[in-house]
Each structure stands twice: as C-alpha cells, then as structure tokens.
Write a protein that holds these residues in place. Structure first.
Motif, PDB file in Angstrom:
ATOM      1  N   VAL A  99       1.023  12.347  13.606  1.00  0.00           N
ATOM      2  CA  VAL A  99       2.123  13.316  13.667  1.00  0.00           C
ATOM      3  C   VAL A  99       2.016  14.418  12.611  1.00  0.00           C
ATOM      4  N   CYS A 100       1.167  14.239  11.623  1.00  0.00           N
ATOM      5  CA  CYS A 100       1.018  15.248  10.565  1.00  0.00           C
ATOM      6  C   CYS A 100      -0.212  16.139  10.781  1.00  0.00           C
ATOM      7  N   ALA A 101      -0.946  15.914  11.833  1.00  0.00           N
ATOM      8  CA  ALA A 101      -2.236  16.572  12.041  1.00  0.00           C
ATOM      9  C   ALA A 101      -2.160  18.099  12.031  1.00  0.00           C
ATOM     10  N   ASN A 102      -1.103  18.685  12.571  1.00  0.00           N
ATOM     11  CA  ASN A 102      -1.009  20.144  12.669  1.00  0.00           C
ATOM     12  C   ASN A 102      -0.317  20.785  11.475  1.00  0.00           C
ATOM     13  N   ARG A 103      -0.111  20.031  10.440  1.00  0.00           N
ATOM     14  CA  ARG A 103       0.535  20.561   9.241  1.00  0.00           C
ATOM     15  C   ARG A 103      -0.527  21.043   8.254  1.00  0.00           C
ATOM     16  N   PRO A 104      -0.147  21.929   7.343  1.00  0.00           N
ATOM     17  CA  PRO A 104      -1.135  22.455   6.381  1.00  0.00           C
ATOM     18  C   PRO A 104      -1.879  21.355   5.609  1.00  0.00           C
ATOM     19  N   ASP A 105      -1.185  20.294   5.235  1.00  0.00           N
ATOM     20  CA  ASP A 105      -1.810  19.203   4.489  1.00  0.00           C
ATOM     21  C   ASP A 105      -2.142  18.013   5.385  1.00  0.00           C
ATOM     22  N   GLY A 106      -2.242  18.245   6.677  1.00  0.00           N
ATOM     23  CA  GLY A 106      -2.463  17.166   7.632  1.00  0.00           C
ATOM     24  C   GLY A 106      -3.728  16.362   7.369  1.00  0.00           C
ATOM     25  N   LEU A 107      -4.810  17.037   7.064  1.00  0.00           N
ATOM     26  CA  LEU A 107      -6.073  16.339   6.796  1.00  0.00           C
ATOM     27  C   LEU A 107      -5.982  15.541   5.495  1.00  0.00           C
ATOM     28  N   ARG A 108      -5.391  16.135   4.473  1.00  0.00           N
ATOM     29  CA  ARG A 108      -5.212  15.413   3.206  1.00  0.00           C
ATOM     30  C   ARG A 108      -4.326  14.199   3.398  1.00  0.00           C
ATOM     31  N   PHE A 109      -3.259  14.341   4.226  1.00  0.00           N
ATOM     32  CA  PHE A 109      -2.385  13.209   4.514  1.00  0.00           C
ATOM     33  C   PHE A 109      -3.193  12.078   5.150  1.00  0.00           C
ATOM     34  N   GLN A 110      -3.977  12.427   6.148  1.00  0.00           N
ATOM     35  CA  GLN A 110      -4.757  11.406   6.852  1.00  0.00           C
ATOM     36  C   GLN A 110      -5.749  10.726   5.912  1.00  0.00           C
ATOM     37  N   MET A 111      -6.369  11.488   5.024  1.00  0.00           N
ATOM     38  CA  MET A 111      -7.326  10.911   4.084  1.00  0.00           C
ATOM     39  C   MET A 111      -6.633   9.954   3.113  1.00  0.00           C
ATOM     40  N   GLN A 112      -5.450  10.335   2.619  1.00  0.00           N
ATOM     41  CA  GLN A 112      -4.706   9.462   1.710  1.00  0.00           C
ATOM     42  C   GLN A 112      -4.244   8.199   2.439  1.00  0.00           C
ATOM     43  N   TRP A 113      -3.775   8.371   3.691  1.00  0.00           N
ATOM     44  CA  TRP A 113      -3.368   7.210   4.483  1.00  0.00           C
ATOM     45  C   TRP A 113      -4.568   6.277   4.682  1.00  0.00           C
ATOM     46  N   GLN A 114      -5.725   6.861   5.032  1.00  0.00           N
ATOM     47  CA  GLN A 114      -6.933   6.060   5.283  1.00  0.00           C
ATOM     48  C   GLN A 114      -7.314   5.253   4.039  1.00  0.00           C
ATOM     49  N   ARG A 115      -7.219   5.890   2.879  1.00  0.00           N
ATOM     50  CA  ARG A 115      -7.534   5.196   1.630  1.00  0.00           C
ATOM     51  C   ARG A 115      -6.597   4.001   1.430  1.00  0.00           C
ATOM     52  N   GLY A 116      -5.308   4.219   1.662  1.00  0.00           N
ATOM     53  CA  GLY A 116      -4.344   3.137   1.536  1.00  0.00           C
ATOM     54  C   GLY A 116      -4.572   2.044   2.567  1.00  0.00           C
ATOM     55  N   PHE A 117      -4.898   2.436   3.798  1.00  0.00           N
ATOM     56  CA  PHE A 117      -5.118   1.451   4.854  1.00  0.00           C
ATOM     57  C   PHE A 117      -6.362   0.614   4.573  1.00  0.00           C
ATOM     58  N   GLU A 118      -7.403   1.253   4.035  1.00  0.00           N
ATOM     59  CA  GLU A 118      -8.608   0.502   3.665  1.00  0.00           C
ATOM     60  C   GLU A 118      -8.302  -0.491   2.545  1.00  0.00           C
ATOM     61  N   ASP A 119      -7.476  -0.080   1.589  1.00  0.00           N
ATOM     62  CA  ASP A 119      -7.073  -1.009   0.535  1.00  0.00           C
ATOM     63  C   ASP A 119      -6.247  -2.156   1.113  1.00  0.00           C
ATOM     64  N   PHE A 120      -5.399  -1.865   2.077  1.00  0.00           N
ATOM     65  CA  PHE A 120      -4.619  -2.905   2.758  1.00  0.00           C
ATOM     66  C   PHE A 120      -5.560  -3.909   3.434  1.00  0.00           C
ATOM     67  N   GLN A 121      -6.566  -3.404   4.142  1.00  0.00           N
ATOM     68  CA  GLN A 121      -7.475  -4.277   4.866  1.00  0.00           C
ATOM     69  C   GLN A 121      -8.338  -5.122   3.939  1.00  0.00           C
ATOM     70  N   SER A 122      -8.664  -4.594   2.773  1.00  0.00           N
ATOM     71  CA  SER A 122      -9.533  -5.318   1.875  1.00  0.00           C
ATOM     72  C   SER A 122      -8.777  -6.209   0.871  1.00  0.00           C
ATOM     73  N   ALA A 123      -7.464  -6.097   0.872  1.00  0.00           N
ATOM     74  CA  ALA A 123      -6.662  -6.887  -0.071  1.00  0.00           C
ATOM     75  C   ALA A 123      -6.812  -8.368   0.221  1.00  0.00           C
ATOM     76  N   ASP A 124      -6.851  -9.133  -0.827  1.00  0.00           N
ATOM     77  CA  ASP A 124      -6.939 -10.574  -0.685  1.00  0.00           C
ATOM     78  C   ASP A 124      -5.526 -11.121  -0.553  1.00  0.00           C
ATOM     79  N   GLN A 125      -5.097 -11.345   0.682  1.00  0.00           N
ATOM     80  CA  GLN A 125      -3.753 -11.852   0.914  1.00  0.00           C
ATOM     81  C   GLN A 125      -3.851 -13.324   1.282  1.00  0.00           C
ATOM     82  N   THR A 126      -3.264 -14.139   0.467  1.00  0.00           N
ATOM     83  CA  THR A 126      -3.272 -15.574   0.735  1.00  0.00           C
ATOM     84  C   THR A 126      -1.867 -16.018   1.089  1.00  0.00           C
ATOM     85  N   PHE A 127      -1.774 -16.944   1.996  1.00  0.00           N
ATOM     86  CA  PHE A 127      -0.465 -17.434   2.446  1.00  0.00           C
ATOM     87  C   PHE A 127      -0.332 -18.887   2.213  1.00  0.00           C
TER      88      PHE A 127
END
Length: 127
Positions: A99-127
């Motif tokens: 939803v942010c793709a057509n905004r001036p900072d859309g690419l930067r938003f996606q890159m920051q989200w991707q960084r956070g999502f990669e950290d989420f995926q690599s986090a060691d979550q134990t239950f």
C-alpha cells in the motif's frame, strides 16, 4: 519454523476477526471514515465498492459513504506508511501488501519492512 508460521496465522485470524466485527460496529454508527482509517492503519488495500456494500449489508443495510471511507483510508495509510513503523511491522511478522509503493518513500518503507521481516524469520522463538 512451523510453530512460528502457525502462531502468526492464528494471530492474524484473531486480529482479522476482531477488525471485521469492529468494522461492522462502526458501519452501524455510520462512521465510514473510521472504517477507512482502520483499513489504512492495518496496511490492507482499499476495499472495493462491492466489499463496502457487503459490509453495509452485514451491518444492517447502512448506506456506504465512499467519500468518508476514502478520506479515512488516506489518513490511515499515511500513518501506516511512516518509515518509523516499517521495521516494526516486519519484525511483528505482518505481511506488507504494497500500500505504500506509490509514495515518495515507498521503496525505503519496503526495504525497512523487509529488514524487520527477515529479523522476524531468523529470530529464535522457543515455546
């Protein structure tokens, strides 16, 4: 990895159900601006006219105020697309639907989200 995916799916379903009920409640009050803002803040694509009509019918036949919905949606997306939120949204495991793709900072938003999502995926979550 399977546990993490299952937990994310359950969390999304619970949140999604809560928002559907909340949206119907707002429609019953005639607050289409709040419905739009809620959708925008969640980072989901704007609802189609048929989706809005269906929501209105479920809420008791209210008339759709497209102008108010679109105004609220624009405000919500403005808040969602803040660069300060992008990493946290990804880190929470939430999907980014572009939803942010057509905004001036859309690419930067996606890159920051991707960084956070990669950290989420690599986090060691134990239950």
């Amino acid at each position: 990895m399977l546990k993490k995916s299952l937990v994310s799916l359950v969390a999304l379903m619970v949140v999604g159900c809560a928002f559907v009920g909340d949206a119907e409640s707002l429609v019953k009050k005639g607050d289409w601006q709040a419905v739009g803002e809620q959708d925008g803040v969640r980072g989901i694509p704007s609802r189609s006219m048929s989706d809005l009509n269906e929501l209105a019918q479920r809420a008791g036949g209210q008339n759709v105020d497209v102008s108010d919905y679109e105004s609220g949606y624009a405000e919500g997306v403005d808040r969602y697309c803040s660069l300060n939120n992008a990493y946290d949204i990804g880190l929470s495991g939430m999907q980014y639907l572009g939803v942010c793709a057509n905004r001036p900072d859309g690419l930067r938003f996606q890159m920051q989200w991707q960084r956070g999502f990669e950290d989420f995926q690599s986090a060691d979550q134990t239950f």
